[in-house]
Design an enzyme around this catalytic site. Structure first.
Site, PDB file in Angstrom:
ATOM      1  N   LYS A 183      45.642   9.280 -49.026  1.00 32.55           N
ATOM      2  CA  LYS A 183      44.615  10.270 -49.384  1.00 32.55           C
ATOM      3  C   LYS A 183      43.618  10.346 -48.256  1.00 32.55           C
ATOM      4  O   LYS A 183      43.156   9.317 -47.756  1.00 32.55           O
ATOM      5  CB  LYS A 183      43.900   9.818 -50.670  1.00 32.55           C
ATOM      6  CG  LYS A 183      42.872  10.815 -51.163  1.00 32.55           C
ATOM      7  CD  LYS A 183      43.484  11.876 -52.039  1.00 32.55           C
ATOM      8  CE  LYS A 183      42.626  13.112 -52.197  1.00 32.55           C
ATOM      9  NZ  LYS A 183      42.709  14.070 -51.060  1.00 32.55           N
ATOM     10  N   GLN A 220      39.505   5.304 -43.755  1.00 33.18           N
ATOM     11  CA  GLN A 220      39.802   5.834 -45.099  1.00 33.18           C
ATOM     12  C   GLN A 220      40.432   4.768 -46.007  1.00 33.18           C
ATOM     13  O   GLN A 220      40.221   4.789 -47.214  1.00 33.18           O
ATOM     14  CB  GLN A 220      40.741   7.042 -44.954  1.00 33.18           C
ATOM     15  CG  GLN A 220      40.720   7.999 -46.135  1.00 33.18           C
ATOM     16  CD  GLN A 220      39.564   8.982 -46.098  1.00 33.18           C
ATOM     17  OE1 GLN A 220      39.257   9.550 -45.069  1.00 33.18           O
ATOM     18  NE2 GLN A 220      38.932   9.197 -47.242  1.00 33.18           N
ATOM     19  N   LYS A 247      37.434   2.825 -47.369  1.00 38.54           N
ATOM     20  CA  LYS A 247      36.603   3.732 -48.177  1.00 38.54           C
ATOM     21  C   LYS A 247      37.264   3.980 -49.534  1.00 38.54           C
ATOM     22  O   LYS A 247      36.637   3.864 -50.578  1.00 38.54           O
ATOM     23  CB  LYS A 247      36.431   5.057 -47.426  1.00 38.54           C
ATOM     24  CG  LYS A 247      35.571   6.066 -48.153  1.00 38.54           C
ATOM     25  CD  LYS A 247      35.700   7.474 -47.578  1.00 38.54           C
ATOM     26  CE  LYS A 247      35.396   7.542 -46.102  1.00 38.54           C
ATOM     27  NZ  LYS A 247      35.260   8.932 -45.623  1.00 38.54           N
ATOM     28  N   LYS A 254      44.974  10.400 -42.943  1.00 40.03           N
ATOM     29  CA  LYS A 254      44.133  11.448 -42.349  1.00 40.03           C
ATOM     30  C   LYS A 254      45.009  12.351 -41.510  1.00 40.03           C
ATOM     31  O   LYS A 254      46.043  11.915 -41.001  1.00 40.03           O
ATOM     32  CB  LYS A 254      43.064  10.827 -41.449  1.00 40.03           C
ATOM     33  CG  LYS A 254      41.899  11.737 -41.157  1.00 40.03           C
ATOM     34  CD  LYS A 254      40.874  11.682 -42.288  1.00 40.03           C
ATOM     35  CE  LYS A 254      39.772  12.664 -42.134  1.00 40.03           C
ATOM     36  NZ  LYS A 254      38.683  12.419 -43.103  1.00 40.03           N
ATOM     37  N   GLY A 288      39.870  18.480 -47.409  1.00 38.33           N
ATOM     38  CA  GLY A 288      39.076  19.021 -46.319  1.00 38.33           C
ATOM     39  C   GLY A 288      38.428  17.955 -45.453  1.00 38.33           C
ATOM     40  O   GLY A 288      38.397  16.780 -45.790  1.00 38.33           O
ATOM     41  N   ASP A 289      37.952  18.382 -44.308  1.00 37.92           N
ATOM     42  CA  ASP A 289      37.135  17.571 -43.397  1.00 37.92           C
ATOM     43  C   ASP A 289      36.493  18.588 -42.440  1.00 37.92           C
ATOM     44  O   ASP A 289      36.459  19.783 -42.758  1.00 37.92           O
ATOM     45  CB  ASP A 289      37.984  16.531 -42.645  1.00 37.92           C
ATOM     46  CG  ASP A 289      37.132  15.470 -41.939  1.00 37.92           C
ATOM     47  OD1 ASP A 289      36.663  14.550 -42.608  1.00 37.92           O
ATOM     48  OD2 ASP A 289      36.904  15.567 -40.706  1.00 37.92           O
ATOM     49  N   THR A 310      30.425  15.017 -51.635  1.00 36.49           N
ATOM     50  CA  THR A 310      30.128  14.061 -50.560  1.00 36.49           C
ATOM     51  C   THR A 310      28.614  13.960 -50.347  1.00 36.49           C
ATOM     52  O   THR A 310      28.046  12.858 -50.288  1.00 36.49           O
ATOM     53  CB  THR A 310      30.829  14.459 -49.249  1.00 36.49           C
ATOM     54  OG1 THR A 310      32.208  14.697 -49.535  1.00 36.49           O
ATOM     55  CG2 THR A 310      30.717  13.357 -48.212  1.00 36.49           C
ATOM     56  N   ASN A 333      29.538  21.130 -44.843  1.00 33.51           N
ATOM     57  CA  ASN A 333      29.670  20.787 -46.261  1.00 33.51           C
ATOM     58  C   ASN A 333      28.832  19.568 -46.641  1.00 33.51           C
ATOM     59  O   ASN A 333      28.078  19.608 -47.616  1.00 33.51           O
ATOM     60  CB  ASN A 333      31.157  20.549 -46.580  1.00 33.51           C
ATOM     61  CG  ASN A 333      31.359  20.011 -47.974  1.00 33.51           C
ATOM     62  OD1 ASN A 333      31.412  18.806 -48.184  1.00 33.51           O
ATOM     63  ND2 ASN A 333      31.420  20.898 -48.959  1.00 33.51           N
ATOM     64  N   SER A 358      37.731  13.723 -55.132  1.00 31.13           N
ATOM     65  CA  SER A 358      39.106  14.195 -54.918  1.00 31.13           C
ATOM     66  C   SER A 358      40.064  13.460 -55.845  1.00 31.13           C
ATOM     67  O   SER A 358      40.986  14.063 -56.413  1.00 31.13           O
ATOM     68  CB  SER A 358      39.531  13.943 -53.468  1.00 31.13           C
ATOM     69  OG  SER A 358      39.052  14.949 -52.608  1.00 31.13           O
TER      70      SER A 358
HETATM   71  P1  NDP Z   1      31.944  20.829 -41.619  1.00 32.26           P
HETATM   72  O1  NDP Z   1      32.962  21.391 -40.730  1.00 32.26           O
HETATM   73  O2  NDP Z   1      31.630  21.507 -42.898  1.00 32.26           O
HETATM   74  O3  NDP Z   1      30.561  20.640 -40.841  1.00 32.26           O
HETATM   75  C1  NDP Z   1      30.486  19.864 -39.697  1.00 32.26           C
HETATM   76  C2  NDP Z   1      29.096  19.991 -39.117  1.00 32.26           C
HETATM   77  O4  NDP Z   1      28.946  19.062 -38.048  1.00 32.26           O
HETATM   78  C3  NDP Z   1      28.823  21.351 -38.534  1.00 32.26           C
HETATM   79  O5  NDP Z   1      27.452  21.624 -38.631  1.00 32.26           O
HETATM   80  C4  NDP Z   1      29.237  21.183 -37.077  1.00 32.26           C
HETATM   81  O6  NDP Z   1      28.617  22.089 -36.194  1.00 32.26           O
HETATM   82  C5  NDP Z   1      28.786  19.763 -36.809  1.00 32.26           C
HETATM   83  N1  NDP Z   1      29.674  19.162 -35.799  1.00 32.26           N
HETATM   84  C6  NDP Z   1      31.003  18.967 -35.895  1.00 32.26           C
HETATM   85  N2  NDP Z   1      31.494  18.437 -34.782  1.00 32.26           N
HETATM   86  C7  NDP Z   1      30.453  18.300 -33.961  1.00 32.26           C
HETATM   87  C8  NDP Z   1      30.318  17.804 -32.654  1.00 32.26           C
HETATM   88  N3  NDP Z   1      31.381  17.333 -31.973  1.00 32.26           N
HETATM   89  N4  NDP Z   1      29.071  17.770 -32.125  1.00 32.26           N
HETATM   90  C9  NDP Z   1      27.996  18.242 -32.817  1.00 32.26           C
HETATM   91  N5  NDP Z   1      28.078  18.739 -34.063  1.00 32.26           N
HETATM   92  C10 NDP Z   1      29.282  18.750 -34.625  1.00 32.26           C
HETATM   93  O7  NDP Z   1      32.398  19.316 -41.888  1.00 32.26           O
HETATM   94  P2  NDP Z   1      31.938  18.308 -43.037  1.00 32.26           P
HETATM   95  O8  NDP Z   1      30.533  18.546 -43.416  1.00 32.26           O
HETATM   96  O9  NDP Z   1      32.984  18.329 -44.070  1.00 32.26           O
HETATM   97  O10 NDP Z   1      32.069  16.903 -42.271  1.00 32.26           O
HETATM   98  C11 NDP Z   1      30.979  16.294 -41.589  1.00 32.26           C
HETATM   99  C12 NDP Z   1      31.255  14.813 -41.438  1.00 32.26           C
HETATM  100  O11 NDP Z   1      31.410  14.217 -42.748  1.00 32.26           O
HETATM  101  C13 NDP Z   1      32.535  14.443 -40.683  1.00 32.26           C
HETATM  102  O12 NDP Z   1      32.328  13.215 -40.003  1.00 32.26           O
HETATM  103  C14 NDP Z   1      33.551  14.219 -41.812  1.00 32.26           C
HETATM  104  O13 NDP Z   1      34.593  13.391 -41.399  1.00 32.26           O
HETATM  105  C15 NDP Z   1      32.650  13.536 -42.824  1.00 32.26           C
HETATM  106  N6  NDP Z   1      33.097  13.562 -44.227  1.00 32.26           N
HETATM  107  C16 NDP Z   1      33.416  14.731 -44.846  1.00 32.26           C
HETATM  108  C17 NDP Z   1      33.776  14.711 -46.178  1.00 32.26           C
HETATM  109  C18 NDP Z   1      34.062  15.952 -46.944  1.00 32.26           C
HETATM  110  O14 NDP Z   1      34.315  15.860 -48.148  1.00 32.26           O
HETATM  111  N7  NDP Z   1      34.032  17.132 -46.354  1.00 32.26           N
HETATM  112  C19 NDP Z   1      33.902  13.448 -46.931  1.00 32.26           C
HETATM  113  C20 NDP Z   1      33.456  12.288 -46.193  1.00 32.26           C
HETATM  114  C21 NDP Z   1      33.096  12.370 -44.893  1.00 32.26           C
HETATM  115  P3  NDP Z   1      29.450  23.380 -35.710  1.00 32.26           P
HETATM  116  O15 NDP Z   1      29.620  24.222 -36.923  1.00 32.26           O
HETATM  117  O16 NDP Z   1      28.604  23.979 -34.651  1.00 32.26           O
HETATM  118  O17 NDP Z   1      30.751  22.833 -35.183  1.00 32.26           O
HETATM  119  O1  2IT Z   2      36.410  11.566 -44.846  1.00 31.12           O
HETATM  120  C1  2IT Z   2      36.667  11.825 -46.041  1.00 31.12           C
HETATM  121  O2  2IT Z   2      36.565  10.979 -46.929  1.00 31.12           O
HETATM  122  C2  2IT Z   2      37.075  13.199 -46.369  1.00 31.12           C
HETATM  123  N1  2IT Z   2      37.127  14.055 -45.493  1.00 31.12           N
HETATM  124  C3  2IT Z   2      37.461  13.547 -47.796  1.00 31.12           C
HETATM  125  C4  2IT Z   2      38.874  13.134 -48.074  1.00 31.12           C
HETATM  126  C5  2IT Z   2      39.433  13.573 -49.407  1.00 31.12           C
HETATM  127  O3  2IT Z   2      40.625  13.315 -49.593  1.00 31.12           O
HETATM  128  O4  2IT Z   2      38.714  14.132 -50.228  1.00 31.12           O
END
Ligand code: NDP
Ligand code: 2IT
Length: 444
Positions: free
Chosen positions: A90, A111, A114, A126, A165-166, A209, A240, A376
């Protein structure tokens, strides 16, 4: 040389040019030394650490797709199925030009622990691609997602591997991927999470998240006799995780004054306007430069800078290694009390140590952002029983999971003599369950 040191060295030698993977392995193995050292002979005989750091399976494939002018492009697709000791693989799918096998392995490795910490039956995996969704039309995104899933669908399934998603993968992308999976495999099943509500998605998964991060942060502060009420919070990211972290922090009485994307950052002294943020990022898919049009009182700055803003709580919610030692020094000098990671590994190891040495409460991503994957897993449960729970039901389960998770890592840290070190606590607690399951299942 100790077993831990030997494996850290081996990982570096066998996986060159994968610094993020080295970093994640180093942090975990350093933390679990108390368990490894106490069982060194048996662990060596069973190659426990070798089996932990080598993924069960790594799939790398070509993703050809056509742009709107009919030109062909090729990206690389990845899925790393790291560890299935406690459940089906997952973990999310990242779509970002920086993606490579080392990034996916670091994320897949994190992961494992986590997912273990959520208390739910999910293994670690992943995936993703070096595809850049920025500036692509909706049809180009669809064609990419369909091509990606045409290959990936051979390796996943509701009981084997369930992506989500990620970065760069949200509801739209999950929808296109789900449609293609169903079309090719001919089954309507919960093979992905983060689905739309009309085809098997769970209420509260979108928010999970960010909300989970705040439920944990609130519990952390309460444990130390504080609350979020009246606190100034600094958030990075505008995706997100950041959006719903800001929303929940505000609901809990904090003032969130920043957010950022890869080109710049916003300072809003009156508190970030979440409705404006959502419209800019989720509807218009635009840059944060637009924020000023909604909030004339706010400031927009190019580049990096959110960590220079004075705050009580810092929540990095963008990407790996976005908070370094210089940022940590600034935050500490400005009196930060707590840092909780919404992103995966956003704080460098040096910065993490600096926070801990300066008595800042620091909770690593594998604990603090576990609410997304936990929800999830709740989506998987709802799909299995072909029912949908209410928002309140899912949200209250999420809150419960995050509060328990915090106390579990707190207890684990105390049990091994590292009181207040939530990095060590999270790694030890996450590892204990995986170790138990791996041991019971023999050398596989
Ligand atoms: P999104 O794509 O929704 O948003 C990512 C954000 O981070 C955007 O604002 C983006 O800016 C910025 N960003 C991404 N890459 C870079 C970079 N290299 N340098 C600077 N800014 C950056 O992703 P999420 O919100 O889903 O994910 C954010 C973090 O949370 C990641 O580390 C992800 O692995 C982690 N995560 C996500 C989960 C989920 O359920 N979605 C669960 C647990 C962890 P821009 O739009 O300009 O690229
Ligand atoms: O980093 C993370 O935990 C995620 N992007 C969510 C993974 C999931 O299966 O919901």
């Amino acid at each position: 040389m100790s077993y831990v040191d030997e494996i850290i060295q081996q990982v570096k030698e066998k996986n060159p040019a994968q610094p993020e993977f080295h970093q994640a392995v180093h942090e975990v193995l350093e933390s679990i030394r108390p368990i490894v050292d106490a069982n060194e002979e048996a662990f060596r005989r069973d190659a426990v650490l070798e089996r932990l750091v080598n993924p069960e399976r790594q799939i790398i494939f070509r993703v050809p797709w056509l742009d709107d002018e009919g030109n062909a492009h090729v990206n690389t697709g990845y899925r790393v199925q790291f560890n299935s000791a406690i459940g089906p693989y997952k973990g999310g799918l990242r779509l970002h030009p920086s993606v490579n096998i080392g990034i996916i392995k670091f994320l897949g490795f994190e992961q494992i622990f986590k997912n273990s910490l959520t208390g739910l039956p999910i293994g670690g995996g992943k995936g993703g691609s070096d595809f850049d969704p920025k500036g692509k039309s909706d049809r180009e995104i669809m064609r990419f997602c369909q091509s990606f899933m045409t290959e990936l669908c051979k390796y996943i399934g509701a009981d084997t591997d369930v992506p989500a998603g990620d970065i760069g993968t949200g509801g739209r992308e999950i929808g296109y991927m789900f449609g293609q999976y169903k079309r090719i495999r001919g089954v309507f099943e919960g093979v992905l999470t983060g689905k739309g509500l009309t085809y098997g998605g769970s209420l509260a998964r979108t928010e999970a998240t960010g909300y989970g991060l705040l439920y944990l942060t609130d519990e952390l502060l309460r444990t130390h006799g504080e609350t979020l009420k009246g606190k100034t919070v600094v958030v990075s990211g505008a995706g997100n995780v950041a959006t719903y972290a800001i929303q929940k922090a505000q609901q809990l009485g904090a003032k969130v004054v920043t957010c950022s994307d890869s080109t710049g950052w916003v300072y809003d002294p009156d508190g970030i306007d979440v409705a404006a943020l959502k419209e800019i990022k989720e509807v218009k898919r635009a840059r944060l430069t637009e924020y000023k049009n909604y909030r004339p009182n706010s400031e927009y700055h190019e580049g990096k800078g959110v960590w220079t803003v004075k705050c009580d709580v810092a929540l990095p919610c963008a990407t790996q290694n976005e908070l370094d030692i210089e940022d940590a020094k600034t935050l500490v000098a400005n009196g930060v009390m707590a840092v909780c990671e919404g992103a995966n590994m956003p704080t460098t190891e040096e910065a993490t140590k600096y926070f801990q040495d300066n008595k800042v409460y620091f909770v690593p991503g594998k604990a603090a952002n576990a609410g997304g994957v936990a929800t999830s897993a709740l989506e998987m449960s709802q799909n299995s029983e072909r029912l949908s729970w209410t928002f309140e039901e899912v949200d209250s389960k999420l809150k419960n999971i995050m509060e328990n998770l915090f106390h579990n890592i707190d207890e684990a840290a105390k049990k091994y003599g590292f009181e207040g070190n939530y990095v060590v606590g999270a790694n030890l607690a996450g590892f204990e369950k995986v170790l138990n399951a791996m041991t019971a299942q023999g050398i596989v």
